[in-house]
Design a protein around this motif. Structure first.
Motif: not given
Length: 175
Positions: A61, A65, A135-136, A138-140, A142-143
């Motif tokens: 990820h 990103y 958005e990407r 935030n996704e990264f 979170e992971i």
């Protein structure tokens, strides 16, 4: 003015200055303690982050990103693309110098890396303003933070304490 009055004035001035110095010294000591705690938390969180980035899923990820952001930078301006290439080359050279233990080259390369990063900064700000990049990111995050919490359940409280210390240190420096 009599002798006693002169002595009282001198003592008053000395007390005023020594009180100010004690206050400044106390404030300085408090600043140093807070800064030390901040640095210790930062180091601990960096270690946890490094462990998390060793996880295959997190590393994948992170790479996705990073590649996405780099592509956005290229879209913003071809010069940004050139800087991205220079940055990547510099990272490769730093890693090679580290493998050889060439600390002198590492320092020079790190200075070059910092200059490239500064030149990239305006483009990065533009890229980070992009909704899809956010958005990407935030996704990264979170992971990454999820994995960090698996490694050390104190991760979020550590981040919160670090933010609190950062605010206090900023306020103290502005005074």
């Amino acid at each position: 003015m009599n002798y006693n009055q002169v002595i009282k004035n001198i003592v008053a001035v000395l007390l005023l200055f020594s009180g100010g110095l004690v206050f400044a010294q106390t404030q300085d000591e408090e600043f140093q303690q807070l800064y030390q705690e901040y640095m210790e938390l930062n180091q601990r969180l960096q270690q946890i982050q490094q462990q998390a980035l060793q996880d295959e899923n997190v590393a994948e990820h992170a790479e996705e990103y990073s590649a996405f952001v780099d592509e956005k930078l290229r879209e913003i301006d071809p010069r940004a693309g050139d800087l991205v290439e220079q940055r990547e080359e510099t990272i490769d050279l730093i890693q090679a110098a580290q493998a050889e233990g060439d600390f002198e080259s590492i320092q020079e390369l790190q200075q070059g890396y910092e200059q490239i990063s500064q030149q990239l900064q305006p483009y990065m700000q533009q890229a980070m303003a992009d909704e899809e990049v956010q958005e990407r990111r935030n996704e990264f995050e979170e992971i990454l933070v999820g994995k960090m919490e698996e490694i050390d359940p104190e991760t979020v409280p550590l981040f919160n304490r670090m933010a609190e210390l950062s605010e206090k240190l900023d306020r103290m420096m502005q005074q």
